[in-house]
Design an enzyme around this catalytic site. Sequence first.
Site, short mmCIF file in Angstrom:
data_model
loop_
_atom_site.label_atom_id
_atom_site.label_comp_id
_atom_site.label_asym_id
_atom_site.label_seq_id
_atom_site.Cartn_x
_atom_site.Cartn_y
_atom_site.Cartn_z
N THR A 102 0.82 -1.22 0.00
CA THR A 102 0.00 0.00 0.00
C THR A 102 0.85 1.26 0.00
O THR A 102 1.95 1.27 0.56
CB THR A 102 -0.90 0.02 1.25
OG1 THR A 102 -1.52 1.30 1.38
CG2 THR A 102 -0.10 -0.23 2.53
N TYR A 126 -1.70 0.25 10.15
CA TYR A 126 -1.97 -0.39 8.87
C TYR A 126 -0.74 -0.33 7.97
O TYR A 126 -0.25 -1.34 7.47
CB TYR A 126 -3.17 0.29 8.20
CG TYR A 126 -3.37 -0.13 6.76
CD1 TYR A 126 -3.68 -1.45 6.44
CD2 TYR A 126 -3.23 0.79 5.71
CE1 TYR A 126 -3.85 -1.84 5.12
CE2 TYR A 126 -3.41 0.40 4.39
CZ TYR A 126 -3.71 -0.91 4.10
OH TYR A 126 -3.87 -1.30 2.80
C1 UD1 Z 1 -6.77 5.06 0.82
C2 UD1 Z 1 -7.09 3.88 1.67
C3 UD1 Z 1 -5.89 3.44 2.44
C4 UD1 Z 1 -4.72 3.26 1.52
C5 UD1 Z 1 -4.46 4.54 0.80
C6 UD1 Z 1 -3.32 4.39 -0.15
C7 UD1 Z 1 -9.04 3.55 3.21
C8 UD1 Z 1 -10.18 4.21 3.92
N1 UD1 Z 1 -8.20 4.32 2.54
O1 UD1 Z 1 -6.63 6.17 1.65
O2 UD1 Z 1 -6.17 2.21 3.06
O3 UD1 Z 1 -3.59 2.90 2.22
O4 UD1 Z 1 -5.61 4.88 0.07
O5 UD1 Z 1 -2.94 5.64 -0.59
O6 UD1 Z 1 -8.96 2.39 3.26
N2 UD1 Z 1 -12.59 12.00 1.46
C9 UD1 Z 1 -13.60 12.92 1.67
N3 UD1 Z 1 -14.81 12.45 2.11
C10 UD1 Z 1 -15.06 11.13 2.35
C11 UD1 Z 1 -14.02 10.20 2.12
C12 UD1 Z 1 -12.79 10.67 1.68
O7 UD1 Z 1 -13.42 14.12 1.48
O8 UD1 Z 1 -16.18 10.78 2.77
C13 UD1 Z 1 -11.29 12.47 0.94
C14 UD1 Z 1 -10.10 12.17 1.82
O9 UD1 Z 1 -9.89 13.21 2.74
C15 UD1 Z 1 -8.99 12.03 0.79
C16 UD1 Z 1 -9.70 11.45 -0.42
O10 UD1 Z 1 -11.06 11.77 -0.27
O11 UD1 Z 1 -8.50 13.30 0.43
C17 UD1 Z 1 -9.56 9.94 -0.56
O12 UD1 Z 1 -9.93 9.34 0.68
P1 UD1 Z 1 -10.14 7.75 0.82
O13 UD1 Z 1 -10.95 7.24 -0.31
O14 UD1 Z 1 -10.64 7.49 2.20
O15 UD1 Z 1 -8.70 7.14 0.63
P2 UD1 Z 1 -7.32 7.54 1.36
O16 UD1 Z 1 -7.56 8.12 2.68
O17 UD1 Z 1 -6.52 8.34 0.38
#
Ligand code: UD1
Length: 310
Positions: A102, A126
Amino acid sequence: MSYALLDRGEEVVVLDNLMTGVSSLVSPDAEFIEGDIGDLALVRALLRSRKIDTIMHFAGSVVVPESVSDPMKYYANNTAATRSLIEAAVREDVPHIVFSSTAAVYGMPPVPVMAEDTPPRPINPYGRSKLMTEWMLADAATAHNLSYIALRYFNVAGADPLGRTGQSTPNATHLIKRACQAALGRVSHLDIYGTDFDTPDGTGVRDYIHVTDLVEAHLAALDALRRGTESGIYNCGYGHGMSVRQVISAVEKASGRRVPLREAPRRAGDPAMVIADATKLRRNLDWSPRYDDIDVIVSAALRWEQRLNH
Ligand code: UD1
């Protein structure tokens, strides 16, 4: 993954303890065994009786906040169980392992674009549990007749274009899944976690890779190991990012509906930008992306979410 392997004529044995996996998503043409990768006797027996030449290791826990609140679960499911799996491989002379690592191993890097030699500094259990596995693989490969490829996934997204599989974890917190759920009215709204990042529109930027391109990276890794390529680590991403607002626009376009939004504070530990330098993957592994298009990614995710119906 098993569909893609079977499509190429490989024989596939799936071992899953169904803690988060769903047996109905396993291809009916694969042999399915319910069991744990940490069960040394079971795994050794399987490796021997099925004459396995490559282990593709996807088993593990993946929710970052949960890893902070329950770290021992992560060191058990990810690190300790994998130690046992590697031991089984070594004892049964399995020559190859492809491992799901990851981008979380990088932590909060000082640069927005990460190459494989960017020093890993994971900031949560993790990421640490996965990095420890990378180290175990490197040591085992040095000591034994074993070669491995660790694929560091960036943000996995989309769904099988044929609609056979997709993100099925209940209560998943990933952006694209949540945005699709909000567009479909299954959750009240989408929180945007942070609008004041140092990014073009102030929201977080990530490198979203379509799951089918990621599957193809595994096939390329398998081929490389079989032809004697040396062990190594490869970033899996496209090398450019999309912001939260860009993803939301794509979901609105694909669904024809507005995504109800709420601006919320940053999540703890969220970097502004996480982008892969994926040069090594393209150069060394005979891989090039086919779905590098946020509209295609989001449409596939949306179709899957509609099928899930919950
Ligand atoms: C994801 C994975 C992580 C992995 C990483 C690798 C999860 C939850 N996340 O993290 O395991 O190691 O990629 O780079 O398993 N966001 C919002 N609103 C939401 C959800 C997310 O604004 O409801 C934003 C977050 O702040 C971030 C982006 O969207 O900027 C992506 O978030 P997310 O899809 O949760 O993934 P990561 O945190 O990047």
